[in-house]
Design a protein around this motif. Structure first.
Motif, PDB file in Angstrom:
ATOM      1  N   ALA A 205       2.633  42.238  25.658  1.00  0.00           N
ATOM      2  CA  ALA A 205       1.298  42.931  26.293  1.00  0.00           C
ATOM      3  C   ALA A 205       1.507  44.620  26.330  1.00  0.00           C
ATOM      4  CB  ALA A 205       0.982  42.631  27.793  1.00  0.00           C
ATOM      5  N   ALA A 206       2.674  44.878  26.530  1.00  0.00           N
ATOM      6  CA  ALA A 206       2.881  46.310  26.378  1.00  0.00           C
ATOM      7  C   ALA A 206       2.777  47.117  25.033  1.00  0.00           C
ATOM      8  CB  ALA A 206       4.557  46.739  27.105  1.00  0.00           C
TER       9      ALA A 206
ATOM     10  N   ASP B 242       8.125  35.230  30.824  1.00  0.00           N
ATOM     11  CA  ASP B 242       7.424  36.375  31.440  1.00  0.00           C
ATOM     12  C   ASP B 242       7.615  37.547  30.841  1.00  0.00           C
ATOM     13  OD1 ASP B 242       6.124  34.370  33.178  1.00  0.00           O
ATOM     14  OD2 ASP B 242       7.175  34.871  34.824  1.00  0.00           O
ATOM     15  N   ALA B 243       9.025  37.982  30.476  1.00  0.00           N
ATOM     16  CA  ALA B 243       9.453  38.936  30.028  1.00  0.00           C
ATOM     17  C   ALA B 243       9.054  39.265  28.553  1.00  0.00           C
ATOM     18  CB  ALA B 243      11.024  39.104  29.852  1.00  0.00           C
TER      19      ALA B 243
ATOM     20  N   THR C 260      -2.267  44.531  30.217  1.00  0.00           N
ATOM     21  CA  THR C 260      -1.347  43.922  31.579  1.00  0.00           C
ATOM     22  C   THR C 260      -1.284  42.446  31.619  1.00  0.00           C
ATOM     23  OG1 THR C 260      -3.099  44.508  33.077  1.00  0.00           O
ATOM     24  CG2 THR C 260      -1.566  46.192  32.737  1.00  0.00           C
ATOM     25  N   VAL C 261      -0.259  41.831  31.925  1.00  0.00           N
ATOM     26  CA  VAL C 261      -0.307  40.738  31.984  1.00  0.00           C
ATOM     27  C   VAL C 261       0.357  40.399  33.243  1.00  0.00           C
ATOM     28  CG1 VAL C 261       0.872  38.446  31.146  1.00  0.00           C
ATOM     29  CG2 VAL C 261      -0.080  40.219  29.344  1.00  0.00           C
ATOM     30  N   GLU C 262      -0.075  39.391  34.105  1.00  0.00           N
ATOM     31  CA  GLU C 262       0.476  38.823  35.329  1.00  0.00           C
ATOM     32  C   GLU C 262       1.480  37.804  35.010  1.00  0.00           C
ATOM     33  OE1 GLU C 262      -2.216  37.914  38.504  1.00  0.00           O
ATOM     34  OE2 GLU C 262      -3.881  39.164  37.767  1.00  0.00           O
ATOM     35  N   PRO C 263       2.734  37.945  35.763  1.00  0.00           N
ATOM     36  CA  PRO C 263       3.626  36.821  35.585  1.00  0.00           C
ATOM     37  C   PRO C 263       3.096  35.428  35.948  1.00  0.00           C
ATOM     38  CG  PRO C 263       4.525  38.305  37.069  1.00  0.00           C
ATOM     39  CD  PRO C 263       3.109  38.872  36.892  1.00  0.00           C
TER      40      PRO C 263
ATOM     41  N   SER D 239       5.312  40.202  28.887  1.00  0.00           N
ATOM     42  CA  SER D 239       5.186  41.507  29.073  1.00  0.00           C
ATOM     43  C   SER D 239       5.490  42.502  28.038  1.00  0.00           C
ATOM     44  CB  SER D 239       6.070  41.872  30.591  1.00  0.00           C
ATOM     45  OG  SER D 239       5.775  41.057  31.457  1.00  0.00           O
TER      46      SER D 239
END
Length: 109
Positions: A94-95, A87-88, A100-103, A91
């Motif tokens: 995506a940053a 997830d990190a 934006t990315v949902e976990p 993210s």
């Protein structure tokens, strides 16, 4: 007979201190075994020796249970760490792109 079908969703399983619970139960079986040993003659005279051996079997199976739940707990924690790392990374990627990315949700088995 009619087939039974549930009318509602099953609740989520409870997650608690599984390892200490299994260790406590195993210790209890072992203590009961040791406490009954001085009275083995009485149990033998009355045909209740299976009480003693049941406690020993409970302690032995508890040792297998301790091994199992410790490995299970380790695997759950390892999977959670890998999921958080993924997830990190998602993210961070995506940053960099400005989106934006949902976990992601954990995989249910």
């Amino acid at each position: 007979m009619a087939k039974w079908t549930p009318k509602h969703e099953a609740p989520e399983p409870l997650e608690g201190p599984v390892v200490p619970t299994i260790i406590g139960g195993t210790l209890l079986w072992f203590v009961l075994f040791v406490a009954q040993l001085p009275f083995y003659g009485w149990y033998e005279e009355h045909g209740h020796t299976w009480w003693v051996w049941t406690c020993l079997a409970g302690a032995g199976l508890g040792l297998i249970g301790i091994w199992y739940v410790r490995r299970r707990d380790t695997a759950i924690k390892r999977d959670a760490a890998l999921q958080a790392e993924a997830d990190a990374r998602a993210s961070a990627g995506a940053a960099a792109e400005g989106t934006t990315v949902e976990p992601s949700k954990p995989v249910e088995s």
